[in-house]
Design a protein around this motif. Structure first.
Motif, PDB file in Angstrom:
ATOM      1  N   ASP A  72       0.831  -1.200   0.000  1.00  0.00           N
ATOM      2  CA  ASP A  72       0.000   0.000   0.000  1.00  0.00           C
ATOM      3  C   ASP A  72       0.868   1.253   0.000  1.00  0.00           C
ATOM      4  N   PHE A 227     -14.807   2.889   5.631  1.00  0.00           N
ATOM      5  CA  PHE A 227     -14.480   3.687   4.445  1.00  0.00           C
ATOM      6  C   PHE A 227     -14.602   5.175   4.738  1.00  0.00           C
ATOM      7  N   TRP A 239     -10.897  -3.637   6.397  1.00  0.00           N
ATOM      8  CA  TRP A 239     -11.117  -3.670   4.957  1.00  0.00           C
ATOM      9  C   TRP A 239     -11.692  -2.370   4.412  1.00  0.00           C
ATOM     10  N   VAL A 243      -9.941   0.084   1.613  1.00  0.00           N
ATOM     11  CA  VAL A 243     -10.541   0.483   0.333  1.00  0.00           C
ATOM     12  C   VAL A 243     -10.500   1.999   0.179  1.00  0.00           C
ATOM     13  N   SER A 247      -8.669   3.971  -2.819  1.00  0.00           N
ATOM     14  CA  SER A 247      -9.446   4.754  -3.776  1.00  0.00           C
ATOM     15  C   SER A 247      -8.704   6.005  -4.239  1.00  0.00           C
ATOM     16  N   ILE A 250      -6.594   4.552  -7.241  1.00  0.00           N
ATOM     17  CA  ILE A 250      -7.216   3.400  -7.872  1.00  0.00           C
ATOM     18  C   ILE A 250      -6.943   3.330  -9.374  1.00  0.00           C
ATOM     19  N   ALA A 257      -6.859  -1.035  -3.681  1.00  0.00           N
ATOM     20  CA  ALA A 257      -8.281  -1.101  -3.342  1.00  0.00           C
ATOM     21  C   ALA A 257      -8.892  -2.441  -3.704  1.00  0.00           C
ATOM     22  N   ALA A 258      -8.339  -3.116  -4.718  1.00  0.00           N
ATOM     23  CA  ALA A 258      -8.931  -4.387  -5.165  1.00  0.00           C
ATOM     24  C   ALA A 258      -8.740  -5.497  -4.143  1.00  0.00           C
ATOM     25  N   PRO A 260      -8.585  -5.464  -0.583  1.00  0.00           N
ATOM     26  CA  PRO A 260      -9.620  -5.485   0.462  1.00  0.00           C
ATOM     27  C   PRO A 260     -11.031  -5.573  -0.108  1.00  0.00           C
ATOM     28  N   GLY A 261     -11.246  -5.013  -1.298  1.00  0.00           N
ATOM     29  CA  GLY A 261     -12.563  -5.139  -1.920  1.00  0.00           C
ATOM     30  C   GLY A 261     -12.904  -6.584  -2.239  1.00  0.00           C
TER      31      GLY A 261
END
Length: 288
Positions: A72, A227, A239, A243, A247, A250, A257-258, A260-261
């Motif tokens: 990250d 979020f 999570w 995200v 974002s 992204i 973001a993908a 935890p999504g």
């Protein structure tokens, strides 16, 4: 002369049908939920890195053989954070169910059994809570109480119990004049002993099914709180907050973001499959 084609042995088709019959939505959902639970329990042994250890020199790395899901914006391993993120999510869901199911059943059974002005007051209060937008009310309560795991659970539980109350009331009304309760009254059973010793066990199966079906929405709501920064605070892996962090980048670093999504999708799918399977199992109209 026509050549005879040997017929397929009938036992082969029977064996295939039996094996496919065992694969149901309930079994698939249970397997996925067990995988999620094991990942949360054994996170210290499954996570390859410390989820909170920052390495700025390797920030925003794409997925590779070392970091399977990439890193990250602070150089933290995303796979480790996704695995550890299952812990607060499952803990939050457990707290919400422990708060909503007993309270909803208490309100619904009391309203259905007592009737009269008690029923009118309890159900009008239930209708008022049910008419409010759940996520907006949860955000308002968290803003008042302050962000955190317990406050988030209280906020989401406040807007989740009315569906259990309405269902318990409807079932209690159907059972109130049944022969089963009439026989219990003839034996001198009444009041709270009749409500929670005889009516409550009959309302529990449908409450369990509704709880399983609502788990997916609860997970999405808890991720929504994270979020918006109203849930569990950093640096704890959560999570929804992950995200939100992903974002910001992204379009260039989509994996932030993908990852935890995908975990949110996995958890919601698991519990939705369990709820759908339990409904088919307990509903006698399906004949299964």
């Amino acid at each position: 002369m026509t050549q005879l084609i040997p017929e397929k042995p009938p036992l082969a088709g029977v064996a295939t049908g039996k094996s496919l019959r065992h694969v149901t939505t309930l079994s698939v959902g249970t397997v996925l939920a067990v995988v999620l639970l094991l990942a949360a329990l054994f996170a210290p042994w499954l996570a390859p890195f410390d989820p909170n250890l920052q390495h700025i020199e390797i920030r925003l790395l794409p997925p590779s053989s070392v970091h399977w899901l990439g890193t990250d914006g602070f150089g933290r391993d995303l796979l480790s954070r996704v695995i550890y993120g299952a812990r607060p999510t499952l803990l939050l869901v457990s707290l919400i169910l422990l708060l909503t199911i007993p309270f909803g059943l208490l309100i619904g059974i009391s309203a259905g059994y007592l009737g009269g002005w008690v029923e009118r007051i309890l159900m009008r209060f239930t209708d008022i809570i049910l008419s409010l937008p759940s996520l907006v009310m949860a955000l308002a309560l968290v803003a008042i109480l302050g962000p955190g795991l317990m406050n988030g659970a209280l906020a989401l539980a406040f807007t989740s119990w009315p569906s259990f109350a309405r269902q318990a009331r409807a079932e209690t009304l159907a059972l109130r004049r049944s022969d089963y309760l009439a026989a219990a009254r003839m034996q001198g059973i009444g009041g709270f002993r009749l409500m929670f010793g005889h009516i409550l066990p009959l309302c529990l199966p449908s409450a369990v099914v509704r709880a399983a079906l609502s788990l997916g929405g609860i997970i999405l709501s808890s991720a929504g709180l994270g979020f918006l920064g109203m849930g569990i605070q950093p640096p704890t892996a959560e999570w929804g907050a992950m995200v939100a962090e992903g974002s910001k980048v992204i379009f260039d670093q989509w994996w932030v973001a993908a990852a935890p999504g995908g975990a949110i999708l996995f958890a919601s799918l698991a519990f939705n499959l369990i709820g759908d399977g339990l409904r088919d199992k307990m509903d006698t109209r399906h004949g299964n």
